[in-house]
Scaffold this active site. Sequence first.
Site, PDB file in Angstrom:
ATOM      1  N   GLN A 130       0.828  -1.204   0.000  1.00  0.00           N
ATOM      2  CA  GLN A 130       0.000   0.000   0.000  1.00  0.00           C
ATOM      3  C   GLN A 130       0.870   1.266   0.000  1.00  0.00           C
ATOM      4  O   GLN A 130       0.538   2.271   0.621  1.00  0.00           O
ATOM      5  CB  GLN A 130      -0.934  -0.002   1.209  1.00  0.00           C
ATOM      6  CG  GLN A 130      -2.153  -0.877   1.044  1.00  0.00           C
ATOM      7  CD  GLN A 130      -3.111  -0.366  -0.019  1.00  0.00           C
ATOM      8  OE1 GLN A 130      -3.203   0.825  -0.278  1.00  0.00           O
ATOM      9  NE2 GLN A 130      -3.838  -1.280  -0.649  1.00  0.00           N
ATOM     10  N   SER A 131       1.971   1.211  -0.717  1.00  0.00           N
ATOM     11  CA  SER A 131       2.931   2.323  -0.705  1.00  0.00           C
ATOM     12  C   SER A 131       2.356   3.608  -1.283  1.00  0.00           C
ATOM     13  O   SER A 131       1.920   3.660  -2.435  1.00  0.00           O
ATOM     14  CB  SER A 131       4.175   1.923  -1.508  1.00  0.00           C
ATOM     15  OG  SER A 131       5.011   3.025  -1.738  1.00  0.00           O
ATOM     16  N   ASN A 132       2.375   4.680  -0.467  1.00  0.00           N
ATOM     17  CA  ASN A 132       2.010   6.012  -0.962  1.00  0.00           C
ATOM     18  C   ASN A 132       3.006   6.479  -2.013  1.00  0.00           C
ATOM     19  O   ASN A 132       2.641   7.095  -3.016  1.00  0.00           O
ATOM     20  CB  ASN A 132       1.992   7.017   0.194  1.00  0.00           C
ATOM     21  CG  ASN A 132       0.988   6.666   1.262  1.00  0.00           C
ATOM     22  OD1 ASN A 132      -0.170   6.424   0.977  1.00  0.00           O
ATOM     23  ND2 ASN A 132       1.437   6.641   2.509  1.00  0.00           N
ATOM     24  N   CYS A 134       4.856   4.700  -4.064  1.00  0.00           N
ATOM     25  CA  CYS A 134       4.708   4.017  -5.348  1.00  0.00           C
ATOM     26  C   CYS A 134       3.518   4.561  -6.129  1.00  0.00           C
ATOM     27  O   CYS A 134       3.601   4.771  -7.346  1.00  0.00           O
ATOM     28  CB  CYS A 134       4.569   2.509  -5.126  1.00  0.00           C
ATOM     29  SG  CYS A 134       6.120   1.700  -4.642  1.00  0.00           S
TER      30      CYS A 134
END
Length: 410
Positions: A130-132, A134
């Site tokens: 859930q990388s912001n 990325c």
Amino acid sequence: MVTNTSIPKLFSPHAAIRRLTSTAPNRVAFAVSPAAAQIGSFIAEKPYTPPSWACDLSPVPSHSFTLGQFPTPIHKWNLPNLPEGTEVWIKRDDLAGMELSGNKVRKLEFLMADAVAQGADCVITVGGIQSNHCRATAMAAKYVNLDCYLILVTSRLLVDEDPGLVGNLLVSRLLGAHIDLVSKGEFSKIGSVALTDLLNKRLLEKGRKPYVISGGGSNSLGNWGYIEAVREIEEQIQLSGDVQFDDIVVACGSGGTVAGLALGSQLSSLKTKVHGFSVCYNPGYFYNNVQGLIDGLQSGLNSHDIVSIEDAKGLGYAMNTAEELKFVKDIAAATGIVLDPVYSGKAAYRMLKDMSNNPTKWEGRKVLFVHTGGLLGLYDKVDQLSSFFGSWQRMDLEEFVHAKKALGGS
């Protein structure tokens, strides 16, 4: 010339254009707010000039892209149960744009300019499922006409399954990002550098021209994003004229944001104590990490002298206790500020815990909390959050029905 009194104190000066009387007949002159953007200036490349106090750093980027909505506002944050005389203000980098992102945009303005300057046709980066960062990278890449390849870290049980369409993943996939999944165990064993090197090699063999962005956009070039943020804070303070901050508090996830803030604060007129609340690794790791980042700019400073890093990871990266999630819910209900569960939520939770446990440390101080965004991460916590909500009911329409019948309605 716009005077200080015409600008809302410490808010982003996104004021409407004001109509002024002109000396020329039948003409209207306009005073434009400093933040009013020229048409076509968004998603545009521009030459970069560093703040005067940062000119001795090296290397200095030559260009950046305009990708975010800056300056972001600063306003008072009416948190409950603060120590006596303590004020907490909040810088709303969650409002910086890039589809609900926050701090990542500032770094990507410089990183994307470098990618384009090097003739890249795609970018590679790595992060959690859930990388912001990325998701923001996928958006920024599309803005500047580059393809995006994401290496996302997930659990061993889910690594062979479709990652789904929740939160940041939905946006990244809408943007057409190419996704490669690895397990947490594989990530720990191989490391982010080796993984991005492997994907970089494969893309080169296919004739592509990839540009690798480190996790979180945290490298010496990305640092300039938050060196610029310090210049922005300086200017907002100058416009307000009556607020000085004693402390800056921010979440620490990959090190670049806290490194830029600490370096900028030390070199500029701010001279503010910077506190980084670590949401993943231990403080020792981040002192070394920040040291490497500021050494990359030949600052000659020691990380231990310019930043205080404290542990806020709790159960671990992107993992939350029920108490932490209830805190996020309660703060939203009390103040209207929605924190993310991975970064700013944990940092604010630990900050207030420390204020409660060590009130004399914070008494009488003016604290600036930097909200780094990440709202989309809440969607991954829906199941855990659901037990905190019960304020709903079906609307009772009995009175309406009876009144309608009394009037002869059907």
